[in-house]
Write a protein that holds these residues in place. Structure first.
Motif, PDB file in Angstrom:
ATOM      1  N   ASN A  40       0.817  -1.212   0.000  1.00  0.00           N
ATOM      2  CA  ASN A  40       0.000   0.000   0.000  1.00  0.00           C
ATOM      3  C   ASN A  40       0.852   1.263   0.000  1.00  0.00           C
ATOM      4  OD1 ASN A  40      -2.328  -1.595   0.226  1.00  0.00           O
ATOM      5  ND2 ASN A  40      -2.220  -1.569   2.467  1.00  0.00           N
ATOM      6  N   ALA A  85       0.410   5.447   0.706  1.00  0.00           N
ATOM      7  CA  ALA A  85      -0.491   6.461   1.258  1.00  0.00           C
ATOM      8  C   ALA A  85      -0.176   7.821   0.676  1.00  0.00           C
ATOM      9  CB  ALA A  85      -0.343   6.513   2.777  1.00  0.00           C
ATOM     10  N   VAL A 119       0.077   0.993   5.848  1.00  0.00           N
ATOM     11  CA  VAL A 119       0.653   1.201   4.519  1.00  0.00           C
ATOM     12  C   VAL A 119       2.154   0.994   4.623  1.00  0.00           C
ATOM     13  CG1 VAL A 119      -1.155   2.828   3.806  1.00  0.00           C
ATOM     14  CG2 VAL A 119       0.945   3.685   4.882  1.00  0.00           C
ATOM     15  N   VAL A 142       4.776   6.048   1.938  1.00  0.00           N
ATOM     16  CA  VAL A 142       4.097   7.348   1.923  1.00  0.00           C
ATOM     17  C   VAL A 142       4.851   8.254   0.959  1.00  0.00           C
ATOM     18  CG1 VAL A 142       3.602   9.444   3.259  1.00  0.00           C
ATOM     19  CG2 VAL A 142       3.152   7.198   4.256  1.00  0.00           C
ATOM     20  N   TYR A 163      -5.481   9.356   2.654  1.00  0.00           N
ATOM     21  CA  TYR A 163      -5.700   9.784   4.038  1.00  0.00           C
ATOM     22  C   TYR A 163      -6.066  11.263   4.045  1.00  0.00           C
ATOM     23  CZ  TYR A 163      -3.678   5.508   6.052  1.00  0.00           C
ATOM     24  OH  TYR A 163      -3.439   4.202   6.432  1.00  0.00           O
ATOM     25  N   ALA A 210      -1.528  10.128   7.334  1.00  0.00           N
ATOM     26  CA  ALA A 210      -0.781   9.190   6.486  1.00  0.00           C
ATOM     27  C   ALA A 210       0.441   8.645   7.218  1.00  0.00           C
ATOM     28  CB  ALA A 210      -0.372   9.876   5.185  1.00  0.00           C
TER      29      ALA A 210
END
Length: 341
Positions: A170, A172, A215, A218, A200, A206
């Motif tokens: 994931n 973010a 996640v 980022v 987010y 985040a």
């Protein structure tokens, strides 16, 4: 052919007198127009911002404002007009008088909004003139601490794992259609890998998601996350600017890691004016801006904020860069299948 009579001569003299009087009447108006342009600014100048107080754009504007005021001899007032991805402020700028007394500090978000919104109450190319580049900063891909579950070792590990299991990891960002989201999409396209996007509400949320291992990556401007990097809460994997950041000199660029020297996605900040503002006024705005960002105390403070003071050639070059950004993000929105709003 009819000979000239005394009556004809008097009529010609009257026409000549009216012509001279008309020219004399217009001369002061032309003089006042030229003087107004030369005397810019004649009253306080507004810096319109499309974002709220406290963000990087706001901080940069409030850093420039007093120095610009001292340079041009008029107050410079910062006005925050947040909402709709900065488009409310851009609309206000586009409709402002074309005299140089309303300016806007635009950033990547201006180009992103132009690409993302189907209908805007202004033309982002025709109604706004980018004038002067102020600063830029790369974005950074962050991973959580090495001790976190499923932690990413480095950028190459991220690419390897994401290619092996697409969309399992994931990433973010601060929202669908944000600059960070599009930068994440551009990086994935360049590296031929796929992550799952998790939006987010803001950078702090985040980063909490990263810390909690919700996640694995980022994407944020370097200036927004220097504190987390320095205290070890997050680890930088790569920066998105073509050159390494002076604040993170040991962190490689995406361009280096993917062997794509043309990959260059910084966050930039530029002053813009309503289209149709007289060329002489734009030249004075540009000259004043260049002088301000070259001041040692201003450039040093920009560097402290994680930004690189950046003059970019002529006004035409700045305009061409912003328009190229709009075109680039428009292509990316389409290729990534991001729904336009």
């Amino acid at each position: 052919m009819r000979s000239t009579t005394l009556e004809d001569q008097e009529m010609n003299n009257a026409i000549e007198r009216r012509t001279l009087l008309g020219a004399a009447a217009l001369a002061p108006l032309a003089g006042r127009s030229a003087a107004a342009q030369a005397a810019w600014p004649e009253r306080p100048v507004r810096f319109i911002l499309g974002f709220g107080a406290g963000g990087t754009t706001d901080i940069v504007a409030r850093l420039l404002a007093p120095a610009m005021a001292a340079e041009i001899g008029q107050p410079v007032v910062v006005e925050n007009r947040p909402g709709a991805g900065g488009t409310l402020a851009a609309e206000q700028l586009a409709r402002a008088p074309k005299d140089g007394h309303a300016l806007m500090l635009i950033n990547n978000g201006y180009a992103v909004s132009a690409a993302l919104y189907r209908r805007l109450p202004y033309d982002p190319v025709a109604d706004v003139d980018p004038v002067s580049m102020v600063a830029s900063v790369g974005l950074v891909l962050l991973a959580g601490p090495a001790s976190a579950p499923n932690a990413i070792a480095d950028f190459n590990d991220l690419v390897r794992r994401a290619r092996a299991e697409p969309e399992k990891l994931n990433v973010a960002t601060v929202g669908v259609g944000s600059t960070q989201h599009l930068v994440a999409e551009a990086t994935q396209a360049a590296g031929n890998f796929k992550l799952t996007h998790v939006p987010y509400r803001g950078t702090p949320a985040a980063l909490v998601g990263l810390r909690n291992a919700e996640v694995q990556v980022v994407v944020e401007p370097i200036s927004s996350v220097l504190g987390q990097i320095r205290d070890g809460a997050a680890r930088p994997l790569a920066v998105t600017s073509r050159e390494r950041s002076t604040l993170l000199p040991d962190v490689p660029t995406v361009a280096e890691l993917l062997n794509q020297p043309d990959f260059d996605i910084p966050t930039w900040y530029a002053l813009a004016a309503p289209a149709g503002t007289p060329d002489g006024v734009l030249a004075r705005i540009d000259a004043a801006t260049r002088k301000v960002i070259a001041m040692p105390e201003i450039s040093a403070r920009l560097v402290e904020l994680g930004l690189a003071p950046r003059a970019l050639g002529s006004r035409a070059a700045v305009k061409a860069m912003v328009h190229a950004e709009i075109a680039r993000w428009s292509r990316l929105v389409e290729s990534a299948g991001i729904q336009r709003q």
